[in-house]
Design an enzyme around this catalytic site. Structure first.
Site, PDB file in Angstrom:
ATOM      1  N   SER A   1      44.553  -0.470   6.759  1.00 29.16           N
ATOM      2  CA  SER A   1      43.345  -1.037   7.325  1.00 29.16           C
ATOM      3  C   SER A   1      43.129  -2.444   6.790  1.00 29.16           C
ATOM      4  CB  SER A   1      42.161  -0.138   6.923  1.00 29.16           C
ATOM      5  OG  SER A   1      40.952  -0.837   7.050  1.00 29.16           O
TER       6      SER A   1
ATOM      7  N   ASP B   1      20.170  15.048  18.269  1.00 31.95           N
ATOM      8  CA  ASP B   1      21.431  15.616  18.785  1.00 31.95           C
ATOM      9  C   ASP B   1      21.721  16.982  18.175  1.00 31.95           C
ATOM     10  OD1 ASP B   1      22.123  14.373  16.328  1.00 31.95           O
ATOM     11  OD2 ASP B   1      24.009  13.528  17.095  1.00 31.95           O
TER      12      ASP B   1
ATOM     13  N   ASP C   1      27.449  10.493  18.579  1.00 29.96           N
ATOM     14  CA  ASP C   1      28.240   9.294  18.306  1.00 29.96           C
ATOM     15  C   ASP C   1      29.544   9.238  19.110  1.00 29.96           C
ATOM     16  OD1 ASP C   1      26.138   8.852  16.644  1.00 29.96           O
ATOM     17  OD2 ASP C   1      27.209   9.254  14.791  1.00 29.96           O
TER      18      ASP C   1
ATOM     19  N   LEU D   1      25.898   2.304  12.765  1.00 31.14           N
ATOM     20  CA  LEU D   1      26.430   1.880  14.062  1.00 31.14           C
ATOM     21  C   LEU D   1      27.692   2.669  14.421  1.00 31.14           C
ATOM     22  CD1 LEU D   1      25.883  -1.967  13.625  1.00 31.14           C
ATOM     23  CD2 LEU D   1      24.417  -0.327  14.819  1.00 31.14           C
ATOM     24  N   SER D   2      27.906   3.743  13.672  1.00 32.56           N
ATOM     25  CA  SER D   2      28.940   4.704  14.009  1.00 32.56           C
ATOM     26  C   SER D   2      30.366   4.208  13.898  1.00 32.56           C
ATOM     27  CB  SER D   2      28.693   5.177  15.447  1.00 32.56           C
ATOM     28  OG  SER D   2      28.801   6.538  15.462  1.00 32.56           O
TER      29      SER D   2
HETATM   30  C1  GLA Z   1      23.655   9.989  12.362  1.00 32.97           C
HETATM   31  C2  GLA Z   1      24.513  11.104  12.968  1.00 32.97           C
HETATM   32  C3  GLA Z   1      24.158  11.334  14.447  1.00 32.97           C
HETATM   33  C4  GLA Z   1      22.649  11.515  14.620  1.00 32.97           C
HETATM   34  C5  GLA Z   1      21.896  10.371  13.937  1.00 32.97           C
HETATM   35  C6  GLA Z   1      20.385  10.548  13.964  1.00 32.97           C
HETATM   36  O1  GLA Z   1      23.974   8.754  12.935  1.00 32.97           O
HETATM   37  O2  GLA Z   1      25.883  10.765  12.889  1.00 32.97           O
HETATM   38  O3  GLA Z   1      24.880  12.456  14.932  1.00 32.97           O
HETATM   39  O4  GLA Z   1      22.247  12.769  14.118  1.00 32.97           O
HETATM   40  O5  GLA Z   1      22.275  10.238  12.574  1.00 32.97           O
HETATM   41  O6  GLA Z   1      19.895  10.435  15.276  1.00 32.97           O
END
Ligand code: GLA
Length: 397
Positions: A79, A48, A182, A135-136
């Protein structure tokens, strides 16, 4: 382990009943509740921020957000999963991050006209996404906060504008140089599809992946590396250095994606060994991700899966973001009949692998991963099967 539950109702993700009743109890009458998913990325690893394409999808685990109104003119953030809370005057929100979890929702809320509200606002977060696992969870919180703020204030920004505010909170307020994948994955995915996002021009496509035939599993190593943020920024920096070097031949290159493969081939012997390895990953992954997209469009999910496993080899050997735990989980998974491919997801250095499998292979997969991981590392990995998710939305309380 969450096991083999069948596809759940997408409007009510697993864990919603418990989370919503906790939020409603905490906030009292008039509370409004929202869900915002996490994401898993299947192809396009570390592309990205290089302007390439990525192929993530939102998952049915994420963040539950409760909004309540207060008579006092304050903003209160708390939280159920992280310690500590923040209470500040609504008209004087902090201008700098505190290095705490609330920086993420605060960075989003600061961008909305909270001054237009009568009285104050309380935001309570709950969630069922492993934190720091790749997993963001941070994008899930930021995009969810943006959608909830919009529901409260009626901004008319639309999903694109709300995703943009979430991204800006992470980059400009919290100060993480994350790529765009993400928040886009959290905000724009559809169940039963992978999102194909071109990170240079930000165009999106929805590519079908039939959930009645295929499943996505995530195996968590349980390893969380303190070093991860520094090592991630180092990779971003190395790619920026490479782009600068290639600008001698391609002056208009903004990202490595703008550098033709032939130019890379001509130049690669002149690169330092470390930069040559980083470039080998990025240029091979750019090509692999395009091939994987074409394979998916032709219904060749097996070819798509094989590209995931090749990606893992390059992430280990060239990008050096894998670990022995991740390697073992990938190797054990791809040896299982019915598993089409596997690789680390997120940034690496620990966290999780993603596994694409045919329905019916779940039990054998869990058994083999458990056995292999236990015999080498003395503990069991956490294995979850995720359904897709339609994205941030209000849930009936
Ligand atoms: C992390 C970052 C994303 C991306 C991934 C690798 O999750 O937050 O923006 O760069 O690594 O693909």
């Amino acid at each position: 382990m969450s096991g083999n539950s069948s596809t759940p109702d997408p409007s009510s993700p697993p864990g919603a009943d418990e989370a919503l009743s906790r939020l409603a109890r905490r906030l009292g009458p008039g509370a409004r509740c929202f869900f915002s998913p996490g994401r898993v990325n299947l192809m396009g690893a570390h592309l990205d921020y290089n302007g390439g394409s990525v192929m993530p999808t939102a998952i049915d685990r994420g963040t539950f957000l409760g909004l309540g109104r207060l008579s006092e003119r304050v903003l209160r953030l708390s939280s159920g999963v992280e310690p500590g809370s923040l209470e500040v005057p609504l008209d004087e929100l902090p201008a700098a991050p505190a290095g705490r979890w609330w920086d993420y929702p605060l960075g989003v809320l600061r961008q909305f006209e909270l001054g237009a509200l009568d009285g104050g606002l309380e935001l309570v977060l709950e969630g069922n996404l492993a934190i720091g696992a790749g997993l963001s969870s941070s994008a899930s919180i930021c995009v969810g906060t943006a959608f909830a703020s919009d529901a409260l204030l009626g901004t008319g920004l639309g999903p694109e504008g709300l995703v943009e505010r979430a991204l800006s909170a992470e980059r400009e307020f919290v100060g993480v140089q994350c790529g765009i994948m993400d928040p886009f994955a959290v905000g724009h995915s559809r169940p039963g599809h992978l999102l194909h996002l071109d990170c240079a021009d930000r165009t999106i496509e929805h590519l079908p992946l039939d959930p009645t035939r295929f499943r996505i599993a995530v195996a968590d190593t349980g390893v969380r590396r303190e070093l991860a943020a520094g090592a991630f920024n180092e990779r971003v920096e190395q790619c920026a250095q490479l782009t600068e070097l290639f600008r001698a031949d391609v002056p208009a290159a903004r990202f490595l994606r703008d550098v033709p493969f032939e130019v890379y081939e001509q130049r690669r012997r002149s690169l330092s060994p470390v930069l040559a390895r980083r470039a080998a990953h990025v240029f091979s992954e750019l090509a692999r991700t395009q091939q994987a997209r074409a394979a998916l469009l032709e219904g060749r999910v097996d070819v798509f899966g094989a590209a995931m496993t090749e990606s893992q080899a390059s992430l280990g050997r060239n990008y050096e973001v894998s670990t022995p735990e991740l390697d073992l989980l990938v190797d054990a998974a791809v040896a299982v009949p019915g598993v089409l491919g596997s690789r680390l997801t997120g940034a690496g250095f620990g966290g999780c692998t993603v596994i694409l499998l045919e329905r019916g292979a779940e039990a054998e997969l869990m058994q083999r991963l458990d056995r292999a991981y236990k015999s080498k590392f003395g503990r069991l990995p956490r294995i979850d099967f995720y359904a897709g998710d339609p994205g941030p939305r209000e849930l009936p309380v």
